[in-house]
Write a protein that holds these residues in place. Structure first.
Motif, PDB file in Angstrom:
ATOM      1  N   LEU A   1       1.664   2.402  -6.558  1.00 16.36           N
ATOM      2  CA  LEU A   1       0.596   1.605  -6.391  1.00 16.36           C
ATOM      3  C   LEU A   1       0.644   1.121  -4.854  1.00 16.36           C
ATOM      4  O   LEU A   1      -0.483   0.761  -4.298  1.00 16.36           O
ATOM      5  CB  LEU A   1       0.634   0.744  -7.288  1.00 16.36           C
ATOM      6  CG  LEU A   1       0.562   0.870  -8.782  1.00 16.36           C
ATOM      7  CD1 LEU A   1       0.572  -0.415  -9.648  1.00 16.36           C
ATOM      8  CD2 LEU A   1      -1.068   1.438  -8.817  1.00 16.36           C
ATOM      9  N   GLU A   2       1.927   0.808  -4.526  1.00 14.48           N
ATOM     10  CA  GLU A   2       1.953   0.255  -2.907  1.00 14.48           C
ATOM     11  C   GLU A   2       1.253   1.311  -2.086  1.00 14.48           C
ATOM     12  O   GLU A   2       0.755   0.819  -0.803  1.00 14.48           O
ATOM     13  CB  GLU A   2       3.371   0.067  -2.722  1.00 14.48           C
ATOM     14  CG  GLU A   2       3.740  -1.235  -3.498  1.00 14.48           C
ATOM     15  CD  GLU A   2       5.382  -1.663  -2.985  1.00 14.48           C
ATOM     16  OE1 GLU A   2       5.943  -0.768  -2.329  1.00 14.48           O
ATOM     17  OE2 GLU A   2       5.698  -2.671  -3.422  1.00 14.48           O
ATOM     18  N   GLU A   3       1.558   2.750  -2.284  1.00 18.75           N
ATOM     19  CA  GLU A   3       1.000   3.812  -1.402  1.00 18.75           C
ATOM     20  C   GLU A   3      -0.627   3.674  -1.400  1.00 18.75           C
ATOM     21  O   GLU A   3      -1.323   4.064  -0.499  1.00 18.75           O
ATOM     22  CB  GLU A   3       1.405   5.062  -1.802  1.00 18.75           C
ATOM     23  CG  GLU A   3       2.868   5.497  -1.446  1.00 18.75           C
ATOM     24  CD  GLU A   3       3.239   6.834  -1.584  1.00 18.75           C
ATOM     25  OE1 GLU A   3       2.266   7.626  -1.723  1.00 18.75           O
ATOM     26  OE2 GLU A   3       4.406   7.157  -1.204  1.00 18.75           O
ATOM     27  N   LEU A   4      -0.977   3.135  -2.344  1.00 19.32           N
ATOM     28  CA  LEU A   4      -2.401   2.925  -2.410  1.00 19.32           C
ATOM     29  C   LEU A   4      -3.180   1.502  -1.860  1.00 19.32           C
ATOM     30  O   LEU A   4      -4.246   1.555  -1.828  1.00 19.32           O
ATOM     31  CB  LEU A   4      -2.962   3.242  -4.099  1.00 19.32           C
ATOM     32  CG  LEU A   4      -2.776   4.407  -4.771  1.00 19.32           C
ATOM     33  CD1 LEU A   4      -3.121   4.393  -6.278  1.00 19.32           C
ATOM     34  CD2 LEU A   4      -3.226   5.556  -4.099  1.00 19.32           C
ATOM     35  N   GLY A   5      -2.126   0.926  -1.812  1.00 17.26           N
ATOM     36  CA  GLY A   5      -2.733  -0.340  -0.825  1.00 17.26           C
ATOM     37  C   GLY A   5      -2.821  -1.545  -1.925  1.00 17.26           C
ATOM     38  O   GLY A   5      -3.354  -2.330  -1.670  1.00 17.26           O
ATOM     39  N   ILE A   6      -2.408  -1.179  -3.078  1.00 20.42           N
ATOM     40  CA  ILE A   6      -2.308  -2.262  -3.889  1.00 20.42           C
ATOM     41  C   ILE A   6      -1.373  -3.115  -4.113  1.00 20.42           C
ATOM     42  O   ILE A   6      -0.166  -2.708  -4.042  1.00 20.42           O
ATOM     43  CB  ILE A   6      -2.694  -1.611  -5.521  1.00 20.42           C
ATOM     44  CG1 ILE A   6      -3.852  -0.608  -5.443  1.00 20.42           C
ATOM     45  CG2 ILE A   6      -2.831  -2.513  -6.700  1.00 20.42           C
ATOM     46  CD1 ILE A   6      -4.235   0.359  -6.720  1.00 20.42           C
ATOM     47  N   THR A   7      -1.531  -4.375  -4.311  1.00 22.21           N
ATOM     48  CA  THR A   7      -0.285  -5.364  -4.310  1.00 22.21           C
ATOM     49  C   THR A   7       0.052  -5.506  -5.842  1.00 22.21           C
ATOM     50  O   THR A   7      -0.729  -5.857  -6.471  1.00 22.21           O
ATOM     51  CB  THR A   7      -0.744  -6.619  -4.057  1.00 22.21           C
ATOM     52  OG1 THR A   7      -1.093  -6.687  -2.672  1.00 22.21           O
ATOM     53  CG2 THR A   7       0.291  -8.036  -4.006  1.00 22.21           C
ATOM     54  N   ALA A   8       1.279  -4.973  -6.131  1.00 23.18           N
ATOM     55  CA  ALA A   8       1.670  -4.707  -7.493  1.00 23.18           C
ATOM     56  C   ALA A   8       2.994  -5.583  -7.789  1.00 23.18           C
ATOM     57  O   ALA A   8       3.798  -5.541  -6.873  1.00 23.18           O
ATOM     58  CB  ALA A   8       1.931  -3.027  -7.792  1.00 23.18           C
TER      59      ALA A   8
END
Length: 536
Positions: free
Chosen positions: A438-445
């Motif tokens: 998710l972090e690689e997708l730019g999502i704050t998780a």
């Protein structure tokens, strides 16, 4: 009948005491005399009338001896008191003829009555013995039934343990090989990195990935056997599916085997996962091909059946309409002992390296999970016919059930950046991998390990996506957590990641809720997340 049997039982006791019988005879004679004197003191007419009941009762209760005694005593008393005297013990003219006839007739009556009573007593004894035998038999049957049930339970338990042992042994064998490949590859990757030989690690990574893929395939097969695989049922035309697979089947089976189909018209539709049905059909065709090493004919037959109560019970199915798919061959066939174990996981009659022993168990699991059944008909040297029975869809025009369970995800058109997500999974490694992706997708998780922690986090942080396992510790499962999250954030997209199809108590998910079966590739996860957020 009961009263008569009780009377006979009482007579049986009285007849066993002879003095009582003779005493009864003398008493009855005296009673007959007194009754005669009371009714007709003059002593005229019918001298024997009042003695008859006593004779009959004496014969009835006492037997032959008391009955004959009562007859003789009655004759003497009647002659003495009620016949014209011609001297003491003398008979009046021609009176001896009457007395003799009285004795003969009553003697015959006594004998006949005794025979009837003896027969009745024998019947009473027989009834008593029969009752005793019935009681004993019922007790013996109960004991034998209990013993039989215990033996059957022990046999079922032994068979269950044998199946579990075979299953666990097969799983352990296959997974040990896969784990050896994965762990060995990772060790060599570490060693080559430490040595600076980076260019050599590619093949080890490929080997580990290939073993992981084979492990995933094995778990899917096991889930299919246990009827817990994730299915995507859709309205399916069985005839069209068979027609679409004909070329693939012809290329798969041996060249010396003739391939034929017989498709019944107007089958209607069935509600199944077409991909899994294709896999099952191909599996059956491969088995049929292997059963004909010298060539033969492989025949695929489709049909439609209405099962009544008897036919449905024989197949362990509900009453109703079914569509059948039969794969038949004229190969070597199977004995009954093999048929009985054909669906056992890891059971195979093929040579080592030719089969995993999971093919038919997967077909069986798929059929049962789809609401159907599999039936095998085979005999040595007479070929084999394996038939799948699948419920016929009641309304062919009905919209696809799968569409009501999930939305078909179009290609993403919006960026996933600047979104926030919560990951809830009790497995630390899985949670870490999802968070990193998710972090690689730019999502704050953010991630938590159980349901209550996820609920607490949701109460304090707004999110755009919830990713959760269905089975969670802490007393709050993934579905309950999703429901609570949607109460606070209506329409919140939810992605369930699960290793089992029965992780959710729901048969259909509402719009905006999706599933992703474990194990999954990170690229698959990334694509699914982008598509979900594009729909949100």
């Amino acid at each position: 009948m009961e009263v008569a049997l009780s009377l006979f039982a009482g007579l049986l006791k009285l007849r066993g005491h002879h003095p009582l019988g003779y005493g009864l005879a003398l008493t009855m004679c005296l009673a007959g005399l007194l009754l005669r004197l009371a009714l007709d003191p003059s002593g005229r007419g019918a001298p024997f009338a009042t003695f008859m009941p006593g004779i009959l009762l004496s014969a009835f209760a006492g037997g032959v001896g008391p009955g004959l005694l009562a007859t003789l005593m009655s004759a003497l008393l009647a002659n003495y008191f009620f016949m014209p005297p011609e001297g003491f013990y003398a008979f009046w003219p021609r009176g001896w003829v009457v007395v003799t006839a009285f004795c003969i007739v009553n003697g015959c009556i006594v004998l006949l009555m005794n025979a009837a009573v003896v027969r009745g007593l024998k019947l009473s004894r027989a009834v008593a013995l029969l009752r005793s035998a019935n009681t004993t038999l019922e007790a013996r049957v109960a004991v034998r039934s209990t013993a039989l049930l215990q033996a059957q339970e022990q046999l079922r338990q032994a068979q269950k343990m044998d199946a579990i042992g075979q299953l666990s042994g097969g799983i352990a064998h296959d997974f040990n090989n896969l784990l050896t490949s994965i762990s060995g590859s990772l060790e060599l990757v570490q060693s080559r990195l430490a040595q600076g030989r980076v260019g050599e690690i590619g093949r080890y990574i490929d080997a580990a990935q290939d073993s992981a893929d084979r492990a995933a395939s094995l778990t899917r097969r096991l889930l299919a056997f246990s009827r817990q695989q994730t299915l995507e049922p859709r309205e399916t035309d069985l005839n069209a599916l068979v027609e679409g697979m004909e070329d693939l089947i012809r290329r798969t089976i041996s060249p010396g085997i003739a391939f034929e189909t017989a498709r019944t018209r107007d089958l209607g539709s069935i509600q199944v996962d077409p991909n899994q049905l294709e896999h099952a059909l191909l599996n059956l065709c491969i088995n049929a091909s292997d059963a004909m090493p010298s060539g033969g004919t492989l025949l695929i037959i489709t049909g439609r059946h209405t099962l009544d109560k008897a036919a449905a019970a024989a197949l362990d199915l509900p009453v109703g309409e079914y569509v059948s798919l039969c794969v038949s061959d004229n190969g070597i066939g199977m004995p009954q002992s093999v048929i009985d174990r054909a669906f056992d996981p890891f059971f195979t009659t093929k040579p080592p390296g030719r089969g995993t022993g999971l093919g038919l168990s997967i077909v069986y699991g798929f059929a049962r999970q789809s609401g159907g059944q599999v039936h095998i008909q085979s005999a040595p040297e007479r070929g084999t016919s394996i038939t799948l029975y699948l419920p016929r869809h009641p309304d062919p025009g009905m919209a696809d059930l799968a569409q009501s369970a999930r939305v078909t995800l179009p290609a993403a058109t919006a960026s996933a950046a600047a979104r926030r997500a919560l990951v809830v999974d009790d497995d630390t490694a899985v949670r870490m991998l999802i968070l990193d992706q998710l972090e690689e997708l730019g999502i704050t998780a953010s991630g938590v390990e159980d349901g209550p922690s996820g609920l607490h986090w949701l109460q304090n942080h707004p999110i755009d996506l919830l990713i959760t396992d269905m089975r969670l510790p802490g007393g709050l499962d993934g579905c309950q957590l999703a429901d609570a999250a949607r109460e606070a954030l209506p329409g919140l997209p939810v992605l369930f990641v699960t290793g089992l199809a029965d992780g959710s108590p729901r048969n259909r998910l509402p719009p905006g809720m999706y599933t992703l079966a474990k194990p999954f590739a990170m690229a698959t996860l990334a694509a699914r997340v982008r598509d979900i957020l594009a729909l949100a």
